[in-house]
Every structure is written in structure tokens, then in C-alpha cells.
Design a protein around this motif. Structure first.
Motif, PDB file in Angstrom:
ATOM      1  N   LYS A  21      -0.520 -50.281  -8.314  1.00  0.00           N
ATOM      2  CA  LYS A  21      -1.072 -50.547  -6.977  1.00  0.00           C
ATOM      3  C   LYS A  21      -1.057 -49.284  -6.112  1.00  0.00           C
ATOM      4  CE  LYS A  21       1.192 -54.446  -6.261  1.00  0.00           C
ATOM      5  NZ  LYS A  21       1.756 -55.695  -5.770  1.00  0.00           N
ATOM      6  N   ARG A  22      -0.081 -48.416  -6.357  1.00  0.00           N
ATOM      7  CA  ARG A  22       0.002 -47.164  -5.597  1.00  0.00           C
ATOM      8  C   ARG A  22      -1.294 -46.366  -5.709  1.00  0.00           C
ATOM      9  NH1 ARG A  22       2.338 -45.328  -1.914  1.00  0.00           N
ATOM     10  NH2 ARG A  22       3.109 -43.331  -2.677  1.00  0.00           N
ATOM     11  N   ALA A  23      -1.943 -46.445  -6.871  1.00  0.00           N
ATOM     12  CA  ALA A  23      -3.122 -45.603  -7.121  1.00  0.00           C
ATOM     13  C   ALA A  23      -4.395 -46.171  -6.512  1.00  0.00           C
ATOM     14  CB  ALA A  23      -3.297 -45.421  -8.624  1.00  0.00           C
ATOM     15  N   GLY A  24      -4.326 -47.291  -5.814  1.00  0.00           N
ATOM     16  CA  GLY A  24      -5.528 -47.881  -5.235  1.00  0.00           C
ATOM     17  C   GLY A  24      -6.330 -48.635  -6.286  1.00  0.00           C
ATOM     18  N   ASP A  25      -7.576 -48.895  -5.981  1.00  0.00           N
ATOM     19  CA  ASP A  25      -8.415 -49.712  -6.864  1.00  0.00           C
ATOM     20  C   ASP A  25      -8.711 -48.954  -8.169  1.00  0.00           C
ATOM     21  OD1 ASP A  25     -10.127 -51.514  -7.955  1.00  0.00           O
ATOM     22  OD2 ASP A  25     -11.694 -51.318  -6.412  1.00  0.00           O
ATOM     23  N   LEU A  26      -8.348 -49.544  -9.282  1.00  0.00           N
ATOM     24  CA  LEU A  26      -8.570 -48.876 -10.576  1.00  0.00           C
ATOM     25  C   LEU A  26      -9.872 -49.324 -11.243  1.00  0.00           C
ATOM     26  CD1 LEU A  26      -4.977 -49.015 -12.130  1.00  0.00           C
ATOM     27  CD2 LEU A  26      -6.077 -47.106 -10.946  1.00  0.00           C
ATOM     28  N   THR A  27     -10.577 -50.247 -10.616  1.00  0.00           N
ATOM     29  CA  THR A  27     -11.779 -50.810 -11.233  1.00  0.00           C
ATOM     30  C   THR A  27     -12.761 -49.700 -11.593  1.00  0.00           C
ATOM     31  OG1 THR A  27     -11.503 -52.634  -9.699  1.00  0.00           O
ATOM     32  CG2 THR A  27     -13.549 -52.590 -10.945  1.00  0.00           C
TER      33      THR A  27
ATOM     34  N   ALA B  56       4.656 -43.456 -23.812  1.00  0.00           N
ATOM     35  CA  ALA B  56       4.375 -44.834 -24.247  1.00  0.00           C
ATOM     36  C   ALA B  56       5.655 -45.615 -24.509  1.00  0.00           C
ATOM     37  CB  ALA B  56       3.464 -44.826 -25.472  1.00  0.00           C
ATOM     38  N   GLY B  57       6.726 -45.256 -23.822  1.00  0.00           N
ATOM     39  CA  GLY B  57       7.921 -46.100 -23.842  1.00  0.00           C
ATOM     40  C   GLY B  57       7.643 -47.370 -23.055  1.00  0.00           C
ATOM     41  N   THR B  58       8.670 -48.124 -22.764  1.00  0.00           N
ATOM     42  CA  THR B  58       8.475 -49.414 -22.092  1.00  0.00           C
ATOM     43  C   THR B  58       7.672 -49.266 -20.803  1.00  0.00           C
ATOM     44  OG1 THR B  58      10.551 -50.226 -22.999  1.00  0.00           O
ATOM     45  CG2 THR B  58       9.676 -51.398 -21.092  1.00  0.00           C
ATOM     46  N   ILE B  59       8.071 -48.334 -19.941  1.00  0.00           N
ATOM     47  CA  ILE B  59       7.400 -48.229 -18.649  1.00  0.00           C
ATOM     48  C   ILE B  59       5.950 -47.777 -18.816  1.00  0.00           C
ATOM     49  CG2 ILE B  59       7.385 -46.988 -16.435  1.00  0.00           C
ATOM     50  CD1 ILE B  59       9.598 -49.071 -16.531  1.00  0.00           C
ATOM     51  N   GLY B  60       5.725 -46.730 -19.592  1.00  0.00           N
ATOM     52  CA  GLY B  60       4.349 -46.253 -19.792  1.00  0.00           C
ATOM     53  C   GLY B  60       3.470 -47.349 -20.369  1.00  0.00           C
ATOM     54  N   ASN B  61       3.992 -48.069 -21.354  1.00  0.00           N
ATOM     55  CA  ASN B  61       3.253 -49.172 -21.970  1.00  0.00           C
ATOM     56  C   ASN B  61       2.854 -50.202 -20.915  1.00  0.00           C
ATOM     57  OD1 ASN B  61       3.190 -52.007 -23.015  1.00  0.00           O
ATOM     58  ND2 ASN B  61       3.316 -51.011 -25.011  1.00  0.00           N
ATOM     59  N   LEU B  62       3.811 -50.603 -20.092  1.00  0.00           N
ATOM     60  CA  LEU B  62       3.532 -51.653 -19.101  1.00  0.00           C
ATOM     61  C   LEU B  62       2.583 -51.159 -18.015  1.00  0.00           C
ATOM     62  CD1 LEU B  62       7.129 -53.114 -19.016  1.00  0.00           C
ATOM     63  CD2 LEU B  62       5.083 -54.275 -19.874  1.00  0.00           C
ATOM     64  N   VAL B  63       2.725 -49.897 -17.628  1.00  0.00           N
ATOM     65  CA  VAL B  63       1.785 -49.313 -16.661  1.00  0.00           C
ATOM     66  C   VAL B  63       0.371 -49.348 -17.244  1.00  0.00           C
ATOM     67  CG1 VAL B  63       1.102 -47.143 -15.561  1.00  0.00           C
ATOM     68  CG2 VAL B  63       3.506 -47.867 -15.502  1.00  0.00           C
ATOM     69  N   ALA B  64       0.257 -48.970 -18.506  1.00  0.00           N
ATOM     70  CA  ALA B  64      -1.061 -48.962 -19.146  1.00  0.00           C
ATOM     71  C   ALA B  64      -1.622 -50.377 -19.247  1.00  0.00           C
ATOM     72  CB  ALA B  64      -0.958 -48.321 -20.531  1.00  0.00           C
ATOM     73  N   GLN B  65      -0.765 -51.358 -19.580  1.00  0.00           N
ATOM     74  CA  GLN B  65      -1.247 -52.749 -19.629  1.00  0.00           C
ATOM     75  C   GLN B  65      -1.749 -53.197 -18.254  1.00  0.00           C
ATOM     76  OE1 GLN B  65       0.623 -55.933 -21.853  1.00  0.00           O
ATOM     77  NE2 GLN B  65       2.260 -54.542 -22.487  1.00  0.00           N
ATOM     78  N   PHE B  66      -1.039 -52.815 -17.192  1.00  0.00           N
ATOM     79  CA  PHE B  66      -1.500 -53.172 -15.846  1.00  0.00           C
ATOM     80  C   PHE B  66      -2.820 -52.481 -15.514  1.00  0.00           C
ATOM     81  CE2 PHE B  66       2.475 -55.229 -14.836  1.00  0.00           C
ATOM     82  CZ  PHE B  66       2.081 -56.181 -13.917  1.00  0.00           C
ATOM     83  N   ALA B  67      -2.947 -51.214 -15.923  1.00  0.00           N
ATOM     84  CA  ALA B  67      -4.203 -50.503 -15.632  1.00  0.00           C
ATOM     85  C   ALA B  67      -5.370 -51.227 -16.303  1.00  0.00           C
ATOM     86  CB  ALA B  67      -4.102 -49.050 -16.095  1.00  0.00           C
TER      87      ALA B  67
ATOM     88  N   THR C  71      -6.057 -38.614  -8.746  1.00  0.00           N
ATOM     89  CA  THR C  71      -4.725 -39.069  -8.346  1.00  0.00           C
ATOM     90  C   THR C  71      -3.772 -39.078  -9.539  1.00  0.00           C
ATOM     91  OG1 THR C  71      -5.658 -40.443  -6.601  1.00  0.00           O
ATOM     92  CG2 THR C  71      -3.473 -41.056  -7.395  1.00  0.00           C
ATOM     93  N   VAL C  72      -2.579 -38.521  -9.318  1.00  0.00           N
ATOM     94  CA  VAL C  72      -1.532 -38.558 -10.334  1.00  0.00           C
ATOM     95  C   VAL C  72      -0.318 -39.266  -9.719  1.00  0.00           C
ATOM     96  CG1 VAL C  72      -0.018 -37.207 -11.845  1.00  0.00           C
ATOM     97  CG2 VAL C  72      -2.349 -36.380 -11.348  1.00  0.00           C
ATOM     98  N   VAL C  73       0.114 -40.365 -10.350  1.00  0.00           N
ATOM     99  CA  VAL C  73       1.266 -41.115  -9.852  1.00  0.00           C
ATOM    100  C   VAL C  73       2.488 -40.755 -10.709  1.00  0.00           C
ATOM    101  CG1 VAL C  73       2.214 -43.407  -9.371  1.00  0.00           C
ATOM    102  CG2 VAL C  73      -0.249 -42.987  -9.112  1.00  0.00           C
TER     103      VAL C  73
ATOM    104  N   GLU D  85      -7.740 -30.519  -4.382  1.00  0.00           N
ATOM    105  CA  GLU D  85      -7.492 -31.672  -3.510  1.00  0.00           C
ATOM    106  C   GLU D  85      -6.980 -32.883  -4.294  1.00  0.00           C
ATOM    107  OE1 GLU D  85     -10.031 -31.690   0.070  1.00  0.00           O
ATOM    108  OE2 GLU D  85     -10.075 -33.867  -0.171  1.00  0.00           O
ATOM    109  N   LEU D  86      -5.952 -32.636  -5.089  1.00  0.00           N
ATOM    110  CA  LEU D  86      -5.372 -33.734  -5.882  1.00  0.00           C
ATOM    111  C   LEU D  86      -4.420 -34.556  -5.024  1.00  0.00           C
ATOM    112  CD1 LEU D  86      -4.539 -31.856  -9.202  1.00  0.00           C
ATOM    113  CD2 LEU D  86      -6.675 -32.965  -8.500  1.00  0.00           C
ATOM    114  N   ASN D  87      -4.312 -35.826  -5.369  1.00  0.00           N
ATOM    115  CA  ASN D  87      -3.316 -36.697  -4.737  1.00  0.00           C
ATOM    116  C   ASN D  87      -2.190 -36.898  -5.733  1.00  0.00           C
ATOM    117  OD1 ASN D  87      -5.175 -37.451  -2.484  1.00  0.00           O
ATOM    118  ND2 ASN D  87      -6.323 -38.313  -4.197  1.00  0.00           N
ATOM    119  N   VAL D  88      -1.023 -36.434  -5.382  1.00  0.00           N
ATOM    120  CA  VAL D  88       0.137 -36.685  -6.237  1.00  0.00           C
ATOM    121  C   VAL D  88       1.046 -37.644  -5.475  1.00  0.00           C
ATOM    122  CG1 VAL D  88       2.119 -35.682  -7.425  1.00  0.00           C
ATOM    123  CG2 VAL D  88      -0.065 -34.462  -7.387  1.00  0.00           C
ATOM    124  N   LEU D  89       1.259 -38.820  -6.057  1.00  0.00           N
ATOM    125  CA  LEU D  89       1.964 -39.886  -5.351  1.00  0.00           C
ATOM    126  C   LEU D  89       3.251 -40.254  -6.066  1.00  0.00           C
ATOM    127  CD1 LEU D  89      -1.053 -42.326  -4.833  1.00  0.00           C
ATOM    128  CD2 LEU D  89      -0.165 -40.656  -3.199  1.00  0.00           C
TER     129      LEU D  89
END
Ligand SMILES: [Zn+2]
Ligand SMILES: [Zn+2]
Length: 345
Positions: free
Chosen positions: A157-163, A172-183, A258-260, A280-284
């Protein structure tokens, strides 16, 4: 009752303590069935977590259990229900708390990290305002995974609309995997996940993240070109916590992209700030989650949008907590989510 305690770096002990104290009106007594081992637990085990270094510490901030008793003010939770809770201890009066951004409370403590104790014990008391109901059809394994899943919910959600956007996730550990599934679930056009370990990429594909790259076998730039062609990627999530991943994302994301940042950096990385400015990158930053992320995590697991079972690579009984950590220490490439069975439920 038994507790799993990290006494000092490289030493976990199972100790016996008196049973749980009496409940206050707003509290819930949970019989703990599962505790997930987190990457940050292992950083702490090595004595190298940059922000969690309090010993001894009862382990466990990812857990699922069964309600066995409730205080007089608790109505939503009843004995027999499944539940988990956010491990946040927040002050409620700092500027971040006052504007509702309590996940970055200036006095934040996380139970099992810097907080007084975690849930790696037979019974654990949780306050109703941090607790969430787990639907009956979900398993205790899934309940224990709501914590890392909420990290995925929040950071995406931090990265705004991903559509319609192309997204890269490093790690691709647990967190990366779950972030990718959400994306994927949030409507990204293509999601590429990278790692150095094939097993983790296999698991990502099992979870519906179809584009993967092993950066031991293919360069980052080649992988980006292969997957996205000339479109490149507009959003990235850094979940590896290493310099090389951060450098690749900052250098590779589209201008204005954007890089989170999600990973925990044991070594403070170097960033080319001139390049960042010029493009002009956004690093969040992204820090854990808030209550709505927990609710979304539960909802999306219940709906089957987020998969959990491929991530669980090992189980250990609570009596072998130390062995679980030693296994991860010796076999980091084979362990994704190691789950502790406090009971056999
Ligand atoms: Zn965790
Ligand atoms: Zn606060």
C-alpha cells in the motif's frame, strides 16, 4: 508452563514458569498452538539485529492460538475461537501515534524483540484492541503467518496504486514472497521476484508469482529485460536487506519510479543520492503494519488470494526451539518459514 527464551546470542532455553496471571477486563487468554520463526528472530539470535538487542527474551511475535478465556469487557472473542494479535506496544501519545501512524511510534516496542516477552509459551495474554479473529476455516499455521502477511499488505500500500505497473521484488524469503503475492493480487501487470536460491523461487511460483530470476545464474539487467522487455519496471520492493539488491533497484527502476525498503540491513548500505536526485526516484520506508493491514491479511488469506502452505518448509516442537534456530543457522537456503508447534492442534 513452558517458555522458549533467547538467553543471549546463540543460546535458546526452554524454561518452566508459573501459569498465566489473572486477566484484566480488556484481555484475552490465548492457548498458543503455533509460533513462526522470523528472519528478525534469527538476526537477534546472532546478536546482530540493529534495533532488537534485549536479552533474555521470550521468543515469538508471529503466532496463532485458541481463545480459552476473556476479560469482562471482551465481547467479540469467545472461548474456542481462533485468534492472533499485533505484537506492537505503542505509547499512544507521541506525534506518530497521535496521527494514527503508530507503527512508527517513537517509543515502539515489539513483543519478543524489544518488548517484555513474546508468544513462544503455552499461554499468552493479548489485549482485545490488538487482537484479530481468525475464521474457523483457517489453520493455526495461517493464523501464525498473519504477521508477515500484514507486512506484505502494508508495504504494497505504501507504493500507491500498483494496477498495471511492472514490479520487481528482491529477496524471495517469506516477506519478499508475500510482498510479491500482494503485488500480484493488487493488480500489478507483471511481478518479477529475484533471489539466489532456486527453492525460494520455486515456492514463489507455487504461490502464483510466475516471473522469477536466480541472480546466480542470470544478471539483474538480463532478467529485467527478459521479463519486461522495453517496458522496464516502475515499482520495486527491497526485501533482501543487502547492498547489491538495493543498488540494482535504485539503478534499474524507471525514472520517477518508486523503491520501497522492507529488508533489515545488518550492514548500512551506500546509496547513490546524486543518481536518486537526478532521476527523481521515490525511496520509501515501510515499517511493519497497522491494524487494518492485519484485517486485510486475514481477509485475503480467507479468500485464498494469499497462499501460505508452500512457504512452510519445516516444523519443530517447542521443546526443540534451539534446534530450529540451529537448523536455520546451518541451512539458511533450505529454511523459508520454520513453524514451531507448541501443540499438535
Ligand atoms: Zn516477523
Ligand atoms: Zn507513540
Amino acid at each position: 508452563m513452558k517458555q522458549a527464551v533467547l538467553k543471549e546470542p546463540y543460546l535458546v532455553e526452554i524454561i518452566d514458569v508459573p501459569g498465566p496471571r489473572e486477566l484484566k477486563a480488556n484481555e484475552i487468554l490465548l492457548k498458543v498452538h503455533r509460533v513462526g520463526v522470523c528472519g528478525s528472530d534469527i538476526h537477534m539470535y546472532y546478536g546482530k539485529h540493529p534495533f532488537a538487542n534485549t536479552y533474555p527474551m521470550v521468543q515469538g511475535h508471529e503466532y496463532g492460538g485458541e481463545v480459552v478465556a476473556v476479560g469482562s469487557d471482551v465481547t467479540k472473542f469467545k472461548p474456542g475461537m481462533k485468534a492472533t494479535a499485533r505484537p506492537h506496544l505503542v505509547c499512544g501519545h507521541c506525534p506518530a501515534c497521535l496521527r494514527g501512524q503508530y507503527n512508527v511510534c517513537q517509543n515502539l516496542k515489539v513483543e519478543g524483540c524489544a518488548g517484555p516477552e513474546g508468544a513462544a509459551q503455552e499461554y499468552f495474554i493479548i489485549p482485545k484492541d490488538r487482537a484479530v479473529v481468525i475464521p474457523e476455516q483457517m489453520s493455526y499455521d495461517q493464523a501464525a503467518m498473519i504477521e508477515p502477511i500484514a507486512v506484505g499488505a502494508h508495504s504494497t500500500k505504501r507504493a500507491g496504486d500498483l494496477t498495471g505497473k511492472n514490479v520487481v521484488v528482491t529477496g524471495a524469503g517469506t516477506i519478499g514472497n508475500l510482498v510479491a503475492q500482494f503485488a500480484v493480487a493488487r493488480g500489478a501487470k507483471k511481478v518479477l521476484i529475484t533471489d539466489l536460491v532456486d527453492l525460494k523461487l520455486d515456492i514463489a511460483r507455487e504461490c502464483g508469482v510466475n516471473e522469477t530470476a536466480n541472480l546466480k545464474k542470470e544478471s539483474f539487467d538480463d532478467a529485467v529485460k527478459r521479463v519486461f522487455g522495453d517496458e522496464g519496471f516502475q515499482v520495486a520492493f527491497e526485501a533482501a536487506g543487502v547492498q547489491s539488491a538495493l543498488t540494482a533497484l535504485i539503478g534499474g527502476v524507471e525514472n520517477g519510479g518508486t523503491v520501497v525498503i522492507i529488508g533489515v540491513y545488518v550492514q548500512n548500505p551506500v546509496v547513490n543520492m546524486g543518481f536518486l536526485g537526478e532521476h527523481e526516484l521515490n525511496v520509501l520506508g515501510s515499517m511493519m503494519y497497522r491494524h487494518e493491514d492485519y484485517l486485510e491479511a486475514v481477509d485475503w488469506v480467507a479468500q485464498g488470494k494469499i497462499k501460505t502452505s508452500p512457504l512452510i518448509t519445516q516444523y519443530y516442537p517447542i521443546s526443540e526451539y534451539f534446534d530450529a534456530y540451529k537448523f536455520i543457522e546451518a541451512n539458511a537456503d533450505e529454511a523459508v518459514k520454520v513453524m514451531i508447534k507448541v501443540t499438535n492442534a
